[in-house]
Motif scaffolding. Structure first.
Motif, mmCIF file in Angstrom:
data_model
loop_
_atom_site.group_PDB
_atom_site.id
_atom_site.type_symbol
_atom_site.label_atom_id
_atom_site.label_comp_id
_atom_site.label_asym_id
_atom_site.label_seq_id
_atom_site.Cartn_x
_atom_site.Cartn_y
_atom_site.Cartn_z
ATOM 1 N N ARG A 4 9.609 -6.478 0.797
ATOM 2 C CA ARG A 4 8.409 -7.306 0.821
ATOM 3 C C ARG A 4 8.032 -7.663 -0.609
ATOM 4 O O ARG A 4 8.151 -6.826 -1.508
ATOM 5 C CB ARG A 4 7.251 -6.559 1.479
ATOM 6 C CG ARG A 4 7.474 -6.309 2.949
ATOM 7 C CD ARG A 4 6.284 -5.661 3.577
ATOM 8 N NE ARG A 4 5.853 -4.525 2.767
ATOM 9 C CZ ARG A 4 5.231 -3.472 3.245
ATOM 10 N NH1 ARG A 4 4.972 -3.393 4.512
ATOM 11 N NH2 ARG A 4 4.865 -2.484 2.461
ATOM 12 N N PRO A 5 7.579 -8.878 -0.834
ATOM 13 C CA PRO A 5 7.178 -9.263 -2.194
ATOM 14 C C PRO A 5 5.941 -8.467 -2.635
ATOM 15 O O PRO A 5 5.163 -7.999 -1.807
ATOM 16 C CB PRO A 5 6.872 -10.752 -2.079
ATOM 17 C CG PRO A 5 6.717 -11.024 -0.632
ATOM 18 C CD PRO A 5 7.460 -9.974 0.107
ATOM 19 N N PRO A 6 5.766 -8.325 -3.941
ATOM 20 C CA PRO A 6 4.618 -7.560 -4.453
ATOM 21 C C PRO A 6 3.272 -8.112 -4.007
ATOM 22 O O PRO A 6 2.336 -7.352 -3.783
ATOM 23 C CB PRO A 6 4.769 -7.663 -5.975
ATOM 24 C CG PRO A 6 6.207 -7.936 -6.195
ATOM 25 C CD PRO A 6 6.667 -8.719 -5.005
ATOM 26 N N ALA A 7 3.159 -9.417 -3.868
ATOM 27 C CA ALA A 7 1.886 -10.005 -3.442
ATOM 28 C C ALA A 7 1.512 -9.551 -2.035
ATOM 29 O O ALA A 7 0.342 -9.283 -1.750
ATOM 30 C CB ALA A 7 1.968 -11.527 -3.500
ATOM 31 N N ALA A 8 2.508 -9.429 -1.163
ATOM 32 C CA ALA A 8 2.235 -8.968 0.194
ATOM 33 C C ALA A 8 1.793 -7.510 0.186
ATOM 34 O O ALA A 8 0.888 -7.119 0.926
ATOM 35 C CB ALA A 8 3.470 -9.147 1.067
ATOM 36 N N ARG A 9 2.420 -6.694 -0.658
ATOM 37 C CA ARG A 9 2.023 -5.287 -0.767
ATOM 38 C C ARG A 9 0.612 -5.154 -1.312
ATOM 39 O O ARG A 9 -0.167 -4.315 -0.864
ATOM 40 C CB ARG A 9 3.009 -4.529 -1.649
ATOM 41 C CG ARG A 9 4.277 -4.187 -0.908
ATOM 42 C CD ARG A 9 5.110 -3.243 -1.734
ATOM 43 N NE ARG A 9 6.260 -4.031 -2.205
ATOM 44 C CZ ARG A 9 6.935 -3.784 -3.287
ATOM 45 N NH1 ARG A 9 6.617 -2.777 -4.049
ATOM 46 N NH2 ARG A 9 7.955 -4.531 -3.625
ATOM 47 N N LEU A 10 0.266 -5.980 -2.298
ATOM 48 C CA LEU A 10 -1.074 -5.942 -2.868
ATOM 49 C C LEU A 10 -2.118 -6.347 -1.840
ATOM 50 O O LEU A 10 -3.168 -5.713 -1.722
ATOM 51 C CB LEU A 10 -1.141 -6.859 -4.090
ATOM 52 C CG LEU A 10 -2.466 -6.902 -4.833
ATOM 53 C CD1 LEU A 10 -2.789 -5.532 -5.414
ATOM 54 C CD2 LEU A 10 -2.420 -7.932 -5.928
ATOM 55 N N ALA A 13 -2.526 -3.492 0.602
ATOM 56 C CA ALA A 13 -3.268 -2.380 0.000
ATOM 57 C C ALA A 13 -4.760 -2.691 -0.075
ATOM 58 O O ALA A 13 -5.601 -1.827 0.180
ATOM 59 C CB ALA A 13 -2.715 -2.070 -1.384
ATOM 60 N N ALA A 14 -5.093 -3.920 -0.425
ATOM 61 C CA ALA A 14 -6.501 -4.314 -0.496
ATOM 62 C C ALA A 14 -7.145 -4.285 0.885
ATOM 63 O O ALA A 14 -8.269 -3.812 1.048
ATOM 64 C CB ALA A 14 -6.624 -5.708 -1.106
ATOM 65 N N ALA A 15 -6.431 -4.773 1.885
ATOM 66 C CA ALA A 15 -6.958 -4.753 3.251
ATOM 67 C C ALA A 15 -7.138 -3.321 3.736
ATOM 68 O O ALA A 15 -8.136 -2.987 4.389
ATOM 69 C CB ALA A 15 -6.031 -5.514 4.181
ATOM 70 N N SER A 16 -6.215 -2.457 3.394
ATOM 71 C CA SER A 16 -6.309 -1.054 3.776
ATOM 72 C C SER A 16 -7.502 -0.387 3.093
ATOM 73 O O SER A 16 -8.220 0.402 3.704
ATOM 74 C CB SER A 16 -5.023 -0.335 3.418
ATOM 75 O OG SER A 16 -5.147 1.032 3.666
#
Length: 54
Positions: A4-10, A13-16
């Motif tokens: 997964r691209p870093p933007a998707a991980r970020l 993480a923010a949503a979590s």
């Protein structure tokens, strides 16, 4: 393992963080980063006005 691209991980993480702890911690982090960015930008811009008195 899924790539997964870093933007998707970020984003995930923010949503979590918002779901688990509310907007307080995320807002606090955003404000700290914003203040540090402003300080570094001011330092970078103002250091060009320093004059050397030889």
């Amino acid at each position: 393992m899924e790539h997964r691209p870093p933007a998707a991980r970020l984003t995930e993480a923010a949503a979590s963080a918002v779901q688990q702890h509310g907007a307080g911690n995320l807002l606090r982090i955003v404000l700290v980063v914003m203040v540090l960015g402003c300080v570094l930008t001011a330092w970078f811009l103002l250091r060009g006005y320093k004059r050397k008195d030889d």
